[in-house]
Each structure stands twice: as structure tokens, then as C-alpha cells.
Design a protein around this motif. Sequence first.
Motif, short mmCIF file in Angstrom:
data_model
loop_
_atom_site.label_atom_id
_atom_site.label_comp_id
_atom_site.label_asym_id
_atom_site.label_seq_id
_atom_site.Cartn_x
_atom_site.Cartn_y
_atom_site.Cartn_z
N CYS A 1 1.53 6.17 -7.32
CA CYS A 1 0.41 6.54 -8.02
C CYS A 1 0.23 8.10 -7.73
N TYR B 1 -1.77 -1.31 -10.43
CA TYR B 1 -0.86 -1.61 -9.37
C TYR B 1 -1.30 -3.06 -8.85
N MET C 1 2.40 1.58 -3.30
CA MET C 1 1.39 1.93 -4.51
C MET C 1 1.07 3.35 -4.34
N THR C 2 0.84 3.96 -2.98
CA THR C 2 0.47 5.20 -2.50
C THR C 2 1.43 6.10 -3.21
N VAL D 1 0.58 -1.24 0.05
CA VAL D 1 0.00 -0.07 -0.05
C VAL D 1 0.67 1.26 0.04
N LEU E 1 -5.75 8.41 -9.92
CA LEU E 1 -5.42 7.70 -8.81
C LEU E 1 -6.31 6.30 -8.84
N THR E 2 -7.54 6.13 -9.13
CA THR E 2 -8.25 5.06 -9.02
C THR E 2 -7.53 3.96 -10.19
N CYS F 1 -4.55 4.05 -11.35
CA CYS F 1 -3.21 3.58 -11.04
C CYS F 1 -3.35 2.40 -10.16
N ALA F 2 -4.23 2.76 -9.31
CA ALA F 2 -4.28 1.77 -7.93
C ALA F 2 -4.83 0.52 -8.56
N GLN F 3 -5.46 0.36 -9.45
CA GLN F 3 -6.07 -0.92 -10.09
C GLN F 3 -5.13 -1.42 -10.51
#
Length: 77
Positions: A35, A63, A31-32, A28, A56-57, A59-61
Amino acid sequence: MDPSMANNPELLQFLAQEKERAMVNEMVSKMTSVCWDKCITSAPGSKFSSSESSCLTHCAQRYMDMSMIIMKRFNSQ
């Protein structure tokens, strides 16, 4: 560690859970960082713009998807 504790199933389960928790926290955090650097290009205001939020959404997905692919590949070897 006391050698007699090395075979304690409760201790082993606790250690496995803590290791998993540490791995999730690390993922996390990474990823933070990734992103944030990619999606937030200026000083953040009181809330994200729609493009920042969308970035951000996505990118997180991506990742998370890539992390799952990598984990599956390592587990299959």
C-alpha cells in the motif's frame, strides 16, 4: 526439543499462538509495503494528504478482503 515436551498442551498452544502472531506480522508488513508503494508517490510530509490517506485506507481494506477470501478458499479445500 525434548520429546516429552512435544505433547505438552501449554507448549503446543504457545507455539500455535506464536505462529499466528508471526503470520499476522508478516501480513501487516506485506500490506504496508504494497500500500505504501501504491499510495505514497512523493516524499511524505508531516501528515498524509487526503488522497494518500484515502488510498491507504482502501488499499488496506482490499488487501484484508483478499486475504480473507484466499484463507477461506484454502480452508474449504
